[in-house]
Design an enzyme around this catalytic site. Structure first.
Site, mmCIF file in Angstrom:
data_model
loop_
_atom_site.group_PDB
_atom_site.id
_atom_site.type_symbol
_atom_site.label_atom_id
_atom_site.label_comp_id
_atom_site.label_asym_id
_atom_site.label_seq_id
_atom_site.Cartn_x
_atom_site.Cartn_y
_atom_site.Cartn_z
ATOM 1 N N ARG A 1 49.586 43.835 52.076
ATOM 2 C CA ARG A 1 48.799 42.804 51.385
ATOM 3 C C ARG A 1 49.169 42.736 49.911
ATOM 4 O O ARG A 1 49.780 41.785 49.429
ATOM 5 C CB ARG A 1 47.301 43.087 51.547
ATOM 6 C CG ARG A 1 46.396 41.905 51.134
ATOM 7 C CD ARG A 1 46.139 41.766 49.653
ATOM 8 N NE ARG A 1 45.469 42.934 49.081
ATOM 9 C CZ ARG A 1 45.194 43.051 47.782
ATOM 10 N NH1 ARG A 1 45.555 42.099 46.929
ATOM 11 N NH2 ARG A 1 44.601 44.138 47.317
ATOM 12 N N ASP A 2 48.840 43.758 49.155
ATOM 13 C CA ASP A 2 49.037 43.739 47.711
ATOM 14 C C ASP A 2 50.510 43.706 47.341
ATOM 15 O O ASP A 2 50.915 43.053 46.378
ATOM 16 C CB ASP A 2 48.371 44.976 47.084
ATOM 17 C CG ASP A 2 48.055 44.786 45.614
ATOM 18 O OD1 ASP A 2 48.551 43.820 45.015
ATOM 19 O OD2 ASP A 2 47.320 45.607 45.048
ATOM 20 N N HIS B 1 42.023 52.300 43.385
ATOM 21 C CA HIS B 1 43.143 51.385 43.605
ATOM 22 C C HIS B 1 43.879 51.301 42.270
ATOM 23 O O HIS B 1 43.459 50.582 41.360
ATOM 24 C CB HIS B 1 42.609 50.016 44.042
ATOM 25 C CG HIS B 1 43.674 49.006 44.321
ATOM 26 N ND1 HIS B 1 44.093 48.711 45.599
ATOM 27 C CD2 HIS B 1 44.419 48.215 43.499
ATOM 28 C CE1 HIS B 1 45.027 47.774 45.546
ATOM 29 N NE2 HIS B 1 45.238 47.460 44.271
ATOM 30 N N HIS C 1 47.111 50.811 39.649
ATOM 31 C CA HIS C 1 48.402 50.218 39.336
ATOM 32 C C HIS C 1 49.062 51.056 38.244
ATOM 33 O O HIS C 1 48.392 51.672 37.419
ATOM 34 C CB HIS C 1 48.226 48.771 38.877
ATOM 35 C CG HIS C 1 47.934 47.831 40.007
ATOM 36 N ND1 HIS C 1 48.781 46.812 40.370
ATOM 37 C CD2 HIS C 1 46.881 47.762 40.862
ATOM 38 C CE1 HIS C 1 48.278 46.152 41.399
ATOM 39 N NE2 HIS C 1 47.120 46.716 41.722
ATOM 40 N N CYS D 1 49.276 41.817 40.356
ATOM 41 C CA CYS D 1 48.245 40.780 40.445
ATOM 42 C C CYS D 1 48.747 39.500 39.780
ATOM 43 O O CYS D 1 49.119 39.528 38.602
ATOM 44 C CB CYS D 1 46.960 41.255 39.754
ATOM 45 S SG CYS D 1 45.653 40.008 39.702
ATOM 46 N N ASN E 1 51.514 48.822 42.450
ATOM 47 C CA ASN E 1 50.592 49.923 42.697
ATOM 48 C C ASN E 1 51.324 51.248 42.569
ATOM 49 O O ASN E 1 52.540 51.304 42.593
ATOM 50 C CB ASN E 1 50.024 49.822 44.126
ATOM 51 C CG ASN E 1 49.231 48.566 44.342
ATOM 52 O OD1 ASN E 1 49.766 47.470 44.318
ATOM 53 N ND2 ASN E 1 47.948 48.723 44.576
#
Length: 319
Positions: free
Chosen positions: A21-22, A213, A215, A246, A255
Site C-alpha cells: 500500500r504505502d 509507522h 518514515h 506521502c 518508510n
C-alpha cells in the site's frame, strides 16, 4: 552489567509490511497487477504475518491502486496472513469489505493543514466521517484500527502538541477503536519526543494498543523505533526496500525498510518471526523490479553477520 544499567526491551515485536500500500502508492510508473501479487506472495514466504495490502481510494486520487480488488482477490489463498486495507471513507470501506477483507485501517491527520491536503477537510470533520465506517465494519464483523498521520510533526504547522493527539485518541476510543497507529509521516520525530509522547499516551489510554509507522526522511526512524521499544511498544509498520512516501507531505521519503528493522531488532534480541535473509532477498527483487529502492541499509551494506575476508599480510597505509 547490573540490571539498573541494562536496556530492557520486549522479547518479541510484530511487524506489519506496508509496501503493497504505502510503498506502491508512491510509485509513478504503473506496477502491473501480476507484479504486485508476485511481490506479496514472496513477502508471505519470509515469515511476515501481517500486511497492509492496498488502499481503497478513488482511482483518480491514487491511480497506482486502482486494481485494489483484483490484488486482494488473487492473494486470498495465502495461509496465515492477516491482511488489512486503508480506507478513506464509507465507499472505500464497503469496497474493502466486499473484497473479503476482515480488517480496515482508518485515515486521519493530526493537523488541519495536512488533513485539508490529504482529505480536503479539517480534522474534526474528518473525525465525524469515521463513525459511519466503524458502524459499517461492526455490521459486517470486520475489525477497525485507527491511524494518526503527522503525529510527531506536520510539514505545514510544525510541532503537534500531545494534547491534540490525546484528543484524537479519545475520539477513537469513543468509537470503540482500540488500536491506534502513530505515523511519523515526514520523519520529523526524534527519540526523546517519541519516548515521552508514548509514555503519556500509555498512561492515559492503557486499553489502547499503539503501533508505530515510521518514515526515514531524516534518518531517525530506527532510533525512534528503539525509543518506542523502550516504552514497551511491540507493533511496527515497515516497507520492504524502504519504499513509500506521502504525496501530501513535501519531501517525505520512504518508510523504514523492513529488512533494516528486522536486522536491528534481531541484533538487540527482539524476535520478529521474519527470516532476515529471506526478506533481504525480497528487497533485492523489489529493487530490481522497480528499478530502485527507497533507502535500505541491508541492501547497501548487508547484515552484521556478513563478514569479509581478513586482509593478508601487512597493509601499507597511504600518507
Amino acid at each position: 552489567m547490573s540490571q539498573a544499567n541494562e536496556l530492557l526491551l520486549p522479547a518479541r515485536a510484530t511487524i506489519c509490511e506496508v509496501a503493497p500500500r504505502d510503498g506502491f502508492q508512491a510509485e509513478k510508473e504503473w506496477i502491473p497487477t501480476e507484479q504486485k501479487v508476485r511481490i506479496v506472495r514472496e513477502l508471505a514466504k519470509t515469515g511476515i504475518r501481517y500486511m497492509e495490502i492496498t488502499s481503497f481510494v478513488h482511482p483518480k486520487a491514487i491511480p497506482q491502486l486502482k486494481d485494489a480488488e483484483e490484488v486482494v482477490r488473487q492473494v486470498q489463498d495465502l495461509p496465515g496472513i492477516h491482511f488489512r486495507a486503508l480506507v478513506p471513507n464509507v465507499k472505500g470501506a464497503q469496497r474493502a469489505i466486499d473484497a473479503g477483507l476482515k480488517k480496515l485501517k482508518l485515515m486521519l491527520s493530526a493537523t488541519d493543514s495536512h488533513s485539508l491536503a490529504n482529505a480536503n477537510c479539517r480534522v474534526e470533520e474528518a473525525l465525524e466521517g469515521l463513525y459511519p465506517i466503524v458502524e459499517l465494519a461492526a455490521k459486517h464483523g470486520v475489525q477497525v484500527g485507527g491511524s494518526i498521520s503527522v503525529a510527531f510533526g506536520c510539514p505545514y504547522e510544525g510541532n503537534v502538541p500531545v494534547e491534540r493527539i490525546m484528543h484524537i485518541v479519545e475520539r477513537y476510543q469513543a468509537m470503540g477503536v482500540n488500536e491506534v497507529s502513530l505515523a511519523d509521516t515526514t520523519g520529523m520525530a526524534n527519540p526523546k519526543q517519541v519516548y515521552e509522547m508514548l509514555g503519556q499516551l500509555k498512561a492515559h489510554f492503557p486499553q489502547i494498543t499503539f503501533s508505530m509507522h515510521l518514515h526515514n526522511t531524516r534518518g531517525m526512524a530506527l532510533a525512534n523505533a528503539v525509543a518506542a521499544l523502550q516504552q514497551g511498544i511491540t507493533h511496527f509498520d515497515s516497507s520492504v526496500a524502504g519504499l513509500g512516501g506521502c504525496p501530501y507531505a513535501p519531501g517525505a521519503t520512504g518508510n523504514i525498510a523492513t529488512e533494516d528493522l528486522v536486522h536491528a531488532f534481531a541484533e538487540m534480541g527482539v524476535e520478529t518471526g521474519i527470516n532476515l535473509d529471506a526478506i533481504i532477498n525480497v528487497a533485492k527483487d523489489v529493487r530490481e523490479t522497480l528499478g530502485h529502492d527507497g533507502g535500505s541499509y541491508m541492501l547497501q551494506a548487508g547484515p552484521c553477520s556478513q563478514l569479509h575476508r581478513k586482509p593478508q599480510g601487512q597493509v601499507k597505509l597511504e600518507t
